[in-house]
Write a protein that holds these residues in place. Structure first.
Motif, PDB file in Angstrom:
ATOM      1  N   THR A   1       3.855  -6.026   4.958  1.00 13.80           N
ATOM      2  CA  THR A   1       2.497  -6.379   4.546  1.00 13.80           C
ATOM      3  C   THR A   1       1.610  -6.653   5.749  1.00 13.80           C
ATOM      4  O   THR A   1       0.452  -6.218   5.795  1.00 13.80           O
ATOM      5  CB  THR A   1       2.529  -7.620   3.632  1.00 13.80           C
ATOM      6  N   LEU A   2       2.147  -7.363   6.737  1.00 15.95           N
ATOM      7  CA  LEU A   2       1.372  -7.659   7.938  1.00 15.95           C
ATOM      8  C   LEU A   2       1.030  -6.380   8.714  1.00 15.95           C
ATOM      9  O   LEU A   2      -0.076  -6.241   9.239  1.00 15.95           O
ATOM     10  CB  LEU A   2       2.135  -8.632   8.837  1.00 15.95           C
ATOM     11  N   VAL A   3       1.979  -5.455   8.784  1.00 15.39           N
ATOM     12  CA  VAL A   3       1.715  -4.178   9.465  1.00 15.39           C
ATOM     13  C   VAL A   3       0.555  -3.456   8.791  1.00 15.39           C
ATOM     14  O   VAL A   3      -0.371  -2.952   9.455  1.00 15.39           O
ATOM     15  CB  VAL A   3       2.981  -3.291   9.475  1.00 15.39           C
ATOM     16  N   TYR A   4       0.598  -3.424   7.442  1.00 21.63           N
ATOM     17  CA  TYR A   4      -0.481  -2.764   6.709  1.00 21.63           C
ATOM     18  C   TYR A   4      -1.806  -3.490   6.928  1.00 21.63           C
ATOM     19  O   TYR A   4      -2.856  -2.860   7.127  1.00 21.63           O
ATOM     20  CB  TYR A   4      -0.154  -2.710   5.217  1.00 21.63           C
ATOM     21  N   LEU A   5      -1.774  -4.823   6.894  1.00 24.40           N
ATOM     22  CA  LEU A   5      -2.998  -5.595   7.077  1.00 24.40           C
ATOM     23  C   LEU A   5      -3.588  -5.371   8.467  1.00 24.40           C
ATOM     24  O   LEU A   5      -4.806  -5.211   8.623  1.00 24.40           O
ATOM     25  CB  LEU A   5      -2.728  -7.083   6.851  1.00 24.40           C
ATOM     26  N   PHE A   6      -2.730  -5.346   9.502  1.00 18.56           N
ATOM     27  CA  PHE A   6      -3.222  -5.114  10.857  1.00 18.56           C
ATOM     28  C   PHE A   6      -3.855  -3.719  10.976  1.00 18.56           C
ATOM     29  O   PHE A   6      -4.828  -3.534  11.713  1.00 18.56           O
ATOM     30  CB  PHE A   6      -2.093  -5.266  11.866  1.00 18.56           C
ATOM     31  N   TYR A   7      -3.308  -2.757  10.234  1.00 20.88           N
ATOM     32  CA  TYR A   7      -3.919  -1.421  10.212  1.00 20.88           C
ATOM     33  C   TYR A   7      -5.327  -1.498   9.627  1.00 20.88           C
ATOM     34  O   TYR A   7      -6.276  -0.911  10.172  1.00 20.88           O
ATOM     35  CB  TYR A   7      -3.042  -0.476   9.395  1.00 20.88           C
ATOM     36  N   GLU A   8      -5.472  -2.237   8.520  1.00 18.71           N
ATOM     37  CA  GLU A   8      -6.796  -2.376   7.901  1.00 18.71           C
ATOM     38  C   GLU A   8      -7.738  -3.160   8.820  1.00 18.71           C
ATOM     39  O   GLU A   8      -8.929  -2.838   8.931  1.00 18.71           O
ATOM     40  CB  GLU A   8      -6.671  -3.081   6.541  1.00 18.71           C
TER      41      GLU A   8
END
Length: 504
Positions: free
Chosen positions: A267-274
């Motif tokens: 989830t954090l990886v996806y959030l950092f992408y956003e």
């Protein structure tokens, strides 16, 4: 004629009238959820013959998956379904799960829970996001609105939390319901509550204008290219295919460890992408939001003993007399906090408004810190129950007083947390951030289960006196941790406020 967003947000008075419809839909959904939640540990120990340690871990697994799926629900709502369709789909799944539990809670226990877990994930984050859309950016009345909405949450929690477990244990309607069917009726009531919730929302959505419409709808708030219709049906199909998988993962608690160690980092990886696609100002606000999220994990890890260790404590170490009335101590444990919120949430919301007009309202960071302070004091009050005991059976009155103190902590943190997620998140990420807020609650539930499992190591054959001493000593330690966390949060508040910029 559909209302425009400007018409909805330019309301007069303290609250927009649409908030009352969302209030009642959430109330009945919470009746379903908290009715189920309040029965879990007691049912597992006394009907499924789980040990206390097993029941704590199983409860934690169930609750962790419930809140983890709010992230998934928020993601699909943002990208494909929209908030309204996501809410309806989640509600239908919860009804199906509750019906299975009503038919045979022993046979279909984990199968029914799988439907409820996924359904809650689709329902829960999206109605909270729609509340945020009722307000313009910077509207000082938003915190008061979320506090009122939180009272609706807890009205359902109060009714479901007490009535369902009291019927199952025979404290209510025992002369009308045969003993063999009490748990069937208790779980069946949750389905009835969810049906009422969806019927109410079907009328409420007519007054919401563009709020909650799916991405790509001509009147949607955010203008994006719509997904093809098959993508929506694919979401529904994949949801049903996941039910057996979730059933297995919930029934085998070792899978919870694997899940929790993977879903958070992903989830954090996806959030950092956003985040990488946002402006510098938006990124700083999201960093502030993440600080609130991290602290909330510790808050819920301590607070959520209510469904685990406190449920066992209530059954083993409390009498059934509350201010002279005979009541179910488990029902009180499940519902007293919600009852206090019903009384206090509107008053606290008005207090924030009154202080805000005089420019004396505590900022959000201080409110969070106060939440931990009250939580710590409440757990010290739970520790004090040992001084009001006879032969290991303590006063339900003192226990309830401790829940009152803890409720002040919850009111300082939880409704404000819902509000701050909508304030700090850019519009296109609000569903995702609301989901991450509930994902943090998932980790809190997971932590709560580990804490409860550690306290449950006292031998189940031990005398009530020994059990009382072990549990209350654990509550004293948790109280100390909460006070330390509150102090740290208040100390670093200037840094967090700087990241929040104009948001207060």
């Amino acid at each position: 004629m559909s209302l425009r967003l400007e018409q909805i947000q330019n309301f007069k008075g303290r609250y927009p009238f649409q908030i009352w419809g969302l209030f009642f839909s959430e109330m009945w959904e919470r009746f379903c959820f908290y009715g189920m939640r309040g029965m879990l540990v007691f049912f597992m120990i006394h009907q499924l013959d789980f040990t206390e340690q097993q029941a704590n871990l199983q409860y934690a697994a169930t609750q962790a998956f419930v809140y983890a799926f709010t992230f998934v629900g928020g993601l699909f709502a943002d990208k494909i379904l929209g908030f309204r369709k996501s809410l309806f789909w989640g509600g239908l799944l919860m009804i199906v799960g509750s019906i299975f539990l009503a038919l045979d809670p022993h046979k279909f226990f984990f199968f029914g829970l799988a439907f409820i877990i996924i359904g809650t994930g689709f329902f829960k984050p999206n109605i909270s996001t729609m509340i945020g859309d009722l307000y313009k950016e910077g509207d000082q009345r938003r915190d008061a609105g979320f506090s009122l909405f939180y009272a609706g949450i807890n009205l359902g929690a109060f009714l479901g939390g007490y009535i369902c477990v009291a019927i199952g244990k025979g404290y209510m309607f025992s002369s009308l319901i045969e003993e063999a069917y009490r748990w069937n009726v208790a779980f069946g009531l949750a389905a009835v509550g969810m049906v009422i919730s969806l019927i109410n929302f079907s009328f409420t959505q007519r007054k919401l204008g563009p709020i909650g419409l799916h991405p790509g709808h001509p009147q949607a708030i955010i203008k994006v290219k719509p997904f093809p219709k098959w993508a929506e049906y694919l979401v529904y199909g994949l949801t049903l295919l996941f039910v057996p998988l979730i059933q297995i993962m919930v029934s085998k608690t070792q899978y919870t460890d694997y899940f929790m160690w993977s879903i958070g980092p992903l989830t954090l990886v996806y959030l950092f992408y956003e985040i990488s696609k946002l402006s510098s100002s938006e990124r700083k606000k999201l960093w502030a939001a993440l600080i609130f999220i991290v602290f909330s994990i510790f808050f819920w890890g301590i607070y959520e003993q209510s469904g685990g260790s406190l449920s066992i404590f209530a059954a083993k170490n409390l009498n059934d007399s509350l201010v002279g009335m005979r009541v179910d101590p488990n029902g009180v444990n499940n519902s007293a906090g919600a009852f206090f919120i019903i009384l206090l949430a509107p008053l606290l919301g008005l207090l924030w408004l009154w202080l805000g007009k005089r420019k004396r309202e505590p900022n959000t960071v201080i409110k969070f810190g106060l939440g931990f302070i009250f939580l710590g004091l409440g757990y010290y009050a739970l520790f004090a129950t040992r001084f009001f005991s006879q032969n290991g059976i303590s006063s339900l009155n003192i226990f309830t007083l401790a829940l009152l103190v803890i409720t002040f902590g919850e009111l300082c943190l939880s409704p404000i947390g819902l509000s701050i997620m909508t304030k700090l998140s850019p519009a296109k990420l609000q569903g995702i951030m609301m989901g991450i807020w509930f994902l943090a609650a998932s980790y809190g539930q997971y932590l709560a289960g580990l804490i409860g499992e550690d306290m449950a190591k006292v031998k189940e054959t031990s005398r009530p006196v020994e059990s009382l001493l072990v549990y209350t000593e654990g509550y004293k330690t948790l109280g100390l941790y909460a006070l330390i966390a509150g102090a740290v949060l208040i100390i670093i508040s200037p840094l967090i406020r700087k990241l929040m910029q104009e948001v207060r």
